[in-house]
Motif scaffolding. Structure first.
Motif, short mmCIF file in Angstrom:
data_model
loop_
_atom_site.label_atom_id
_atom_site.label_comp_id
_atom_site.label_asym_id
_atom_site.label_seq_id
_atom_site.Cartn_x
_atom_site.Cartn_y
_atom_site.Cartn_z
N SER A 35 17.28 -9.66 -33.61
CA SER A 35 15.93 -9.08 -33.62
C SER A 35 15.11 -9.44 -32.38
N LYS A 36 15.75 -10.01 -31.39
CA LYS A 36 15.03 -10.42 -30.16
C LYS A 36 14.23 -9.26 -29.58
N THR A 37 13.04 -9.54 -29.15
CA THR A 37 12.06 -8.59 -28.58
C THR A 37 11.45 -7.63 -29.62
N GLY A 202 31.28 -10.76 -31.36
CA GLY A 202 31.16 -9.34 -31.64
C GLY A 202 29.70 -8.91 -31.63
N MET A 203 29.39 -7.84 -30.87
CA MET A 203 28.04 -7.30 -30.77
C MET A 203 28.14 -5.78 -31.03
N THR A 204 27.04 -5.07 -30.80
CA THR A 204 27.04 -3.64 -31.12
C THR A 204 28.29 -2.92 -30.61
N VAL A 220 24.57 -8.25 -34.23
CA VAL A 220 24.33 -6.84 -33.90
C VAL A 220 22.84 -6.59 -33.75
N GLY A 221 22.44 -6.11 -32.59
CA GLY A 221 21.03 -5.83 -32.34
C GLY A 221 20.76 -4.34 -32.22
N THR A 222 21.21 -3.76 -31.12
CA THR A 222 20.91 -2.36 -30.78
C THR A 222 21.22 -1.38 -31.91
C1 LIG Z 1 21.24 -9.55 -27.48
C2 LIG Z 1 22.41 -10.28 -28.00
C3 LIG Z 1 23.25 -9.71 -28.98
C4 LIG Z 1 23.07 -8.31 -29.53
O1 LIG Z 1 23.47 -7.36 -28.62
P1 LIG Z 1 23.55 -5.79 -29.01
O2 LIG Z 1 24.41 -5.22 -27.96
O3 LIG Z 1 22.16 -5.28 -28.98
O4 LIG Z 1 24.16 -5.71 -30.35
C5 LIG Z 1 24.30 -10.48 -29.45
N1 LIG Z 1 24.53 -11.72 -29.01
C6 LIG Z 1 23.75 -12.30 -28.07
C7 LIG Z 1 24.07 -13.68 -27.62
C8 LIG Z 1 22.68 -11.61 -27.53
O5 LIG Z 1 21.91 -12.19 -26.60
#
Ligand SMILES: *Cc1c(COP(=O)(O)O)cnc(C)c1O
Length: 232
Positions: A35-37, A202-204, A220-222
């Motif tokens: 949820s950053k920003t 693992g991210m988006t 997962v953010g985006t």
């Molecule tokens: C911002 C961030 C994420 C999320 O990234 P998305 O591509 O938006 O899912 C995950 N891990 C770390 C360490 C981040 O800084």
């Protein structure tokens, strides 16, 4: 406008499907909503949709959000951390995921002891060996774990990594595989105070591949909150 509830349902369904492909139980996998920003109102929507775990990479933001939500949500520190900011996280961050130095471990230990708590941490590994990236180099991991195992007030509960940026999520796979091997090997050593319960990767763009390779926590953010207005 993002439909956060719908996005969360969609991500959870993709987590279930990825787990199923490799015969894993999706219950082993924690979705950390990054949820950053993003404003309190958007996090509120996610909480109302049943999401309780969030990730932040700025200490000040984590502090404000934690203090706002109290015990309705937990916030992990996932971003690069300066030693002088640790004081804001103790008692607030459910897990500090980005620990990669002796200095950080010592400071977390000192402040956690003072607060009378045990702080859960992950060790961040620079699995792609990138110059500009945080994380301990794989060959330095043992020494850092050895130090952490003796640090009072600190409990290592796993590892975290961000593989090199790439277009195709398949390119992340070998890095996730390397991380999983480290995770298993360290777990087998049965070191005091070192528990390999959480493998945060693992991210988006690549969380499904990460799950196929053994991740227990995807950040997962985006895909939940939409694009961020500025890069941090
Ligand atoms: C911002 C961030 C994420 C999320 O990234 P998305 O591509 O938006 O899912 C995950 N891990 C770390 C360490 C981040 O800084």
């Amino acid at each position: 406008m993002e439909n956060i509830k719908e996005n969360l349902e969609n991500i959870r369904a993709r987590i279930d499907a990825a787990a199923k492909r490799v015969n894993r139980d999706a219950k082993e996998i924690t979705l950390v909503a990054v949820s950053k920003t993003k404003p309190i109102e958007m996090i509120e929507e996610a909480v109302l949709a049943g999401q309780t775990e969030f990730g932040e990479n700025r200490v000040q933001e984590l502090k404000e959000k934690h203090d706002h939500f109290g015990d309705r949500a937990t916030f992990r520190q996932i971003g690069t951390l300066q030693t002088n900011k640790v004081k804001y996280l103790i008692g607030r961050a459910s897990i500090i995921e980005s620990v990669d130095s002796e200095a950080l471990i010592s400071e977390i230990s000192r402040l956690a002891k003072k607060a009378g708590i045990t702080q859960d941490i992950l060790i961040q590994v620079n699995i792609g060996r990138e110059m500009q990236k945080s994380g301990v180099m794989p060959e330095q991991l043992d020494a850092l774990l050895d130090l952490a195992s003796k640090a009072e007030g600190v409990r290592v509960i796993g590892l975290m990594a961000i593989p090199p940026k790439c277009e195709d999520p398949e390119e992340s796979r070998p890095y996730f595989q390397k991380m999983y091997r480290l995770f298993i090997d360290i777990g087998a050593k049965n070191m005091d105070n070192i528990y390999m319960k959480v493998l945060s990767m693992g991210m988006t763009r690549d969380f499904e591949v990460a799950i196929e390779e053994g991740s227990t926590a995807v950040r997962v953010g985006t895909a939940i909150f939409g694009k961020r207005d500025y890069m941090i």
